[in-house]
Structure formats: structure tokens, C-alpha cells
Design a protein around this motif. Structure first.
Motif, mmCIF file in Angstrom:
data_model
loop_
_atom_site.group_PDB
_atom_site.id
_atom_site.type_symbol
_atom_site.label_atom_id
_atom_site.label_comp_id
_atom_site.label_asym_id
_atom_site.label_seq_id
_atom_site.Cartn_x
_atom_site.Cartn_y
_atom_site.Cartn_z
ATOM 1 N N ALA A 1 0.846 -1.191 0.000
ATOM 2 C CA ALA A 1 0.000 0.000 0.000
ATOM 3 C C ALA A 1 0.884 1.244 0.000
ATOM 4 C CB ALA A 1 -0.925 0.018 1.217
ATOM 5 N N ILE A 2 0.542 2.210 -0.870
ATOM 6 C CA ILE A 2 1.267 3.478 -0.971
ATOM 7 C C ILE A 2 0.232 4.600 -1.032
ATOM 8 C CG2 ILE A 2 2.889 4.877 -2.295
ATOM 9 C CD1 ILE A 2 3.962 2.332 -3.536
ATOM 10 N N ASN A 3 0.443 5.642 -0.238
ATOM 11 C CA ASN A 3 -0.423 6.812 -0.345
ATOM 12 C C ASN A 3 0.407 8.068 -0.170
ATOM 13 O OD1 ASN A 3 -0.537 5.950 2.681
ATOM 14 N ND2 ASN A 3 -1.191 8.102 2.675
ATOM 15 N N LEU A 4 0.020 9.131 -0.869
ATOM 16 C CA LEU A 4 0.715 10.417 -0.806
ATOM 17 C C LEU A 4 -0.146 11.415 -0.041
ATOM 18 C CD1 LEU A 4 2.181 10.815 -4.413
ATOM 19 C CD2 LEU A 4 3.180 9.708 -2.420
ATOM 20 N N GLU A 5 0.432 12.004 0.995
ATOM 21 C CA GLU A 5 -0.265 13.011 1.775
ATOM 22 C C GLU A 5 -0.212 14.355 1.045
ATOM 23 O OE1 GLU A 5 -1.942 12.343 4.384
ATOM 24 O OE2 GLU A 5 -1.279 10.260 4.637
ATOM 25 N N PRO A 6 -1.149 15.284 1.357
ATOM 26 C CA PRO A 6 -1.093 16.616 0.730
ATOM 27 C C PRO A 6 0.216 17.322 1.058
ATOM 28 C CG PRO A 6 -3.217 16.256 1.780
ATOM 29 C CD PRO A 6 -2.330 15.114 2.208
ATOM 30 N N PRO B 1 8.177 16.861 -8.758
ATOM 31 C CA PRO B 1 7.221 15.808 -8.391
ATOM 32 C C PRO B 1 7.871 14.645 -7.660
ATOM 33 C CG PRO B 1 6.827 16.555 -10.629
ATOM 34 C CD PRO B 1 8.108 17.189 -10.186
ATOM 35 N N ILE B 2 9.099 14.281 -8.056
ATOM 36 C CA ILE B 2 9.784 13.159 -7.413
ATOM 37 C C ILE B 2 10.104 13.493 -5.954
ATOM 38 C CG2 ILE B 2 11.868 11.770 -7.405
ATOM 39 C CD1 ILE B 2 9.972 10.998 -9.591
ATOM 40 N N THR B 3 10.672 14.690 -5.731
ATOM 41 C CA THR B 3 10.997 15.107 -4.370
ATOM 42 C C THR B 3 9.735 15.217 -3.519
ATOM 43 O OG1 THR B 3 12.892 16.351 -5.206
ATOM 44 C CG2 THR B 3 12.139 16.863 -2.982
ATOM 45 N N SER B 4 8.697 15.761 -4.122
ATOM 46 C CA SER B 4 7.436 15.904 -3.407
ATOM 47 C C SER B 4 6.858 14.538 -3.029
ATOM 48 C CB SER B 4 6.439 16.670 -4.276
ATOM 49 O OG SER B 4 5.159 16.649 -3.714
ATOM 50 N N ALA B 5 6.886 13.604 -3.988
ATOM 51 C CA ALA B 5 6.335 12.273 -3.722
ATOM 52 C C ALA B 5 7.072 11.587 -2.585
ATOM 53 C CB ALA B 5 6.396 11.423 -4.985
ATOM 54 N N LEU B 6 8.398 11.691 -2.576
ATOM 55 C CA LEU B 6 9.183 11.048 -1.524
ATOM 56 C C LEU B 6 8.899 11.671 -0.161
ATOM 57 C CD1 LEU B 6 11.338 8.947 -0.883
ATOM 58 C CD2 LEU B 6 13.066 10.704 -1.263
#
Length: 451
Positions: free
Chosen positions: A350-355, A363-368
Motif C-alpha cells: 500500500a502506498i499513499n501520498l499526503e497533501p 514531483p519526485i521530491t514531493s512524492a518522496l
């Protein structure tokens, strides 16, 4: 009395004239709609109306479709017998039969005097469209182009319905058998069905991505002795695409493989799967980016070669991934059971991205920085060794697994291994232990995938 009789007579004349004029008027409108429909279809398959003879009750039309094959363009004329309404069936009833021209004799070799494909279209009073098609079966027949080869066809039937902006379709092929001196192909109980948004306005409509689909395959058996390749499997797969308004789009899918055998010269030994079930759930997908992706995929240039098309698709998917990572998507995939002669495996990812706070530079830095990941997996040691060998024939799976166990990345549970991974914006923990060195490697891994 004479006045009453005159009124009745006048009414009767009006009814007769109206009844006579209605099919003529309807036929005129049907021709307009027919030509517009062919023009819409021609955006995906080159097609044109080559003849249209409109009558009072019926019309005859011919459309020509051009199918691209390895041997060049193959024109196919389709003859349409059109019955005008308004009668019990609706506005129009169309019987369509293809004429394969110079290839008609080759087609007749298998189907004889029967049309290889027939379609019946009905346009209802509510402008709903229903199309039924069928192809008759034929028994084991020699294939002239391949000496010694035989082909048997179990027939085909299908249905398509368009009602407003909703479509539904199904297709069923009971059996297909081909065998030659060095190759065999057998298909049993193939069926496909789906429903969702569609029609002339797609994809410029609300809830354009709503839909369901399902594919079942009782058995596929393919073997090529010349190449040393063999594939056997059964399949049951289904999925749903849904527009969730403010929450974006979601996609759910599941599939089950049964009695799978894959043999290939690149494999040290055949891959055998007794049964495997997997589910996938994606939520929070961006609506506009998804619409752009679907339109792009539907408008791919068929004149490009395979490599050019592959590059275009890869570019589209990369752009789409970047758009997804800027949102707050969630992904969950579960392997309910992978059962093989060498053991079993089950797990959940399971993977989820918080606001985000808007300060991230890519986008890569933000996702990490916003990602939270969990992974729970358990497997037999023999199966893990087999998977390692498949990924790298020169690997030493026993030594590799022992090393991972010593590092705490795998935990032994009898003859099985398990792993528990938890990652957030600050740390990566494997089986309860923090691993900052692995956490620092993730940006490099993600950037390499992006490249």
C-alpha cells in the motif's frame, strides 16, 4: 350521414398518406444518420459509403472498410439492407454482410455458402442502438497456406448497445483449434463483456471514465516446437473505472490465473503456477490528466512503426505519472495467493501520498516527502530462490537469502520468510529496524526510474 362519411373518408386518406410518407421521410433521415455514423467510424478504421440507394420502405447501401495487414491494405465491402420505420422495431433495422472480394473464395473454403460474419442493427424510437453479430462455426478444415495444418472454429456471437451516453457490449468465442506439424493453438470459452460511458460525445462528457469490464478464458494452450515456446493458462479478470467527483478517478481490478505453464529458451526451467489471485486499487487519479492520456492513446498514429508507437506511449505514461505524483493518490495491491509447485507467496503493498505544502521543487521530491508505504509479504524459501534465479540465472539464491536474513531484511519463520516494511517522510523501517542507508537511496532509485 354523408357528412360523417366524408369526414371518415378524409381521415382515412390522411392516415394512408401519412403512413405512406412516414417510411420515405424516415429513410431520408436514416441516410443522413448512416453517413454521419460511417464518418465517425472512419476516424479509427478507414471507411466510406460507396453506394446508397434509398427507396420507400427499404434502402441498399455499401460501405468500404480498409484493413491494414502485413501483406498490405485489404479492402472489404460491407452490404447493408436497411428497412425504414416507424414500425414495431423502431426507426431502422439494418442487416449487414461483408464481401471480401478477391479473398471471398479463401473465406468460402472455411464457411462454405454461409456468410462468415453477419450483423443486425436496430435503432429504437429512443435512438438507442443495438447491434447483434454472429459468425458460424466450422469443423476441422485444412489450411491451404500451411501444408499439413488444420483449423476448427467454434463460432462467435456478440452484442453492442448504445443508449444515450452509455454503452454495453459482450463477445463470446466457444472454441478455436489450430494445429500444424510444429505448432498448436487451442482456445476454450473466451468471453469479454463491458459497460460504461461512450457514444459520439466521448470523451467530452461528464463521468467519461465510468465503466466495467470482464474477461474470462477457460483455457489457452499454445506451443511452438520450432521456437521451443509453450504457454498454458486459464484467466478470469475484471475491473472497474469510476469517476468519484471531488475525489478524482479510481480504478479497481482483479485477476486470477490457473494452471499456468510457461516454457521459453531463456528460462532454465518451465515456470509453473497452479493458481494466482491479485487485486489492484488506485484512487485519487487526476481527471484532466487521465482524459488527456486516454485521448492521446486513442489517437495514436497507426502509420508509425512499433518502436515509434512504443516511444510515444512511454512519453505519455511518464507525463501522466508526473501528474499523478503531484496529487494525493493511493495504491493498494494484494496477492491473495500465489501457489506453485515450489511453494506459495502472499502479500500486500500500500502506498499513499499526503497533501504537500507547496514547497517541493519537483514531483519526485514531493512524492518522496509525502509518501507512506507499507509492505507485508510471506513466502516459502524454495519459491524465493526460484524467483531470484528467474531474475538472474547467474545469481546464488541461497547465499543471497542468507545474507538478507543476516542483515535483518528477511525474517525466517520455519521454511518461510516474511518481511514487514514501513516507510514515511522520515524513515524506512524493515521488520521493525530503521534503515537510514536504504532511505537515502530511494531518491536515486526514483530518479533512475523517471529517467
Amino acid at each position: 350521414m354523408r357528412k360523417t362519411t366524408g369526414i371518415i373518408g378524409t381521415a382515412a386518406v390522411i392516415i394512408v398518406v401519412a403512413g405512406a410518407a412516414a417510411p420515405w421521410y424516415t429513410g431520408k433521415r436514416i441516410e443522413q444518420e448512416f453517413r454521419q455514423g460511417v464518418e465517425q467510424v472512419s476516424t479509427s478504421v478507414p471507411m466510406e459509403v460507396t453506394r446508397y440507394d434509398r427507396g420507400w420502405r427499404t434502402s441498399e447501401a455499401v460501405t468500404r472498410a480498409v484493413i491494414e495487414t502485413e501483406d498490405g491494405a485489404w479492402p472489404v465491402d460491407i452490404h447493408h439492407h436497411i428497412t425504414h420505420g416507424p414500425w414495431g422495431f423502431g426507426w431502422a433495422h439494418i442487416d449487414s454482410t461483408p464481401d471480401f472480394g478477391e479473398h471471398q473464395r479463401a473465406v468460402a473454403h472455411y464457411f462454405g455458402d454461409q456468410p462468415p460474419l453477419e450483423a443486425t442493427t436496430t435503432v429504437g424510437f429512443g435512438n438507442d442502438v443495438n447491434i447483434d453479430w454472429q459468425s458460424p462455426a466450422f469443423d476441422d478444415t485444412d489450411v491451404p497456406e500451411v501444408p499439413g495444418a488444420r483449423l476448427a472454429w467454434g463460432g462467435m456471437d456478440g452484442h453492442y448497445r448504445l443508449d444515450g451516453d452509455r454503452t454495453a457490449s459482450r463477445l463470446s468465442i466457444p472454441a478455436l483449434d489450430f494445429h500444424s506439424e510444429d505448432a498448436t493453438l487451442a482456445v476454450r470459452s473466451l468471453s469479454m463483456e463491458g459497460s460504461g460511458a461512450g457514444g459520439p460525445e466521448w470523451p467530452n462528457m461528464d463521468h467519461f471514465w465510468d465503466g466495467r469490464f470482464r474477461t474470462t478464458l477457460g483455457q489457452l494452450n499454445f506451443q511452438d516446437d520450432t521456437e521451443g515456446v509453450a504457454l498454458k493458462l486459464g484467466l478470469d479478470g475484471q475491473g472497474q473505472l469510476q469517476d468519484n467527483d471531488d475525489d478524482g478517478l479510481s480504478m479497481t481490478g482483479s485477476w486470477q490465473l490457473s494452471n499456468m505453464l510457461l516454457q521459453d529458451p531463456s528460462l532454465t526451467e518451465p515456470l509453473v503456477i497452479n493458481n494466482a489471485t491479485q487485486t489492484l486499487v488506485l484512487k485519487g487519479l487526476p481527471r484532466d490528466a487521465t482524459r488527456h492520456l486516454l485521448i492521446g492513446l486513442s489517437n495514436l498514429d497507426d502509420s508509425l512503426d512499433e518502436d515509434q508507437i512504443s516511444n510515444q506511449v512511454q512519453q505519455m505514461m511518464t507525463q501522466y505519472l508526473m501528474a499523478v505524483l503531484q496529487g494525493t493518490p493511493t495504491l493498494e495491491t494484494t496477492v491473495a495467493g500465489l501457489d506453485t509447485p515450489r511453494g506459495s507467496l502472499e502479500g500486500k503493498l500500500a502506498i499513499n501520498l499526503e497533501p504537500g505544502d507547496g514547497t517541493e521543487r519537483s514531483p519526485i521530491t514531493s512524492a518522496l516527502a509525502r509518501a507512506a508505504l507499507t509492505l507485508d509479504m510471506a513466502s516459502d524459501r524454495t519459491l524465493l530462490e526460484r524467483l531470484v534465479t528467474l531474475s538472474d540465472p547467474n545469481a546464488r539464491p541461497a547465499s543471497l537469502l542468507d545474507g538478507l536474513e543476516q542483515e535483518g531484511l528477511l525474517v525466517r519463520d520455519g521454511e518461510r520468510y516474511r518481511v514487514d516494511v514501513r516507510m514515511d517522510s522520515r524513515d524506512l523501517r524493515v521488520n521493525g529496524e530503521s534503515h537510514p542507508e536504504l532511505y537515502m537511496m530511494l531518491p536515486l532509485l526514483l530518479m533512475s526510474l523517471n529517467g
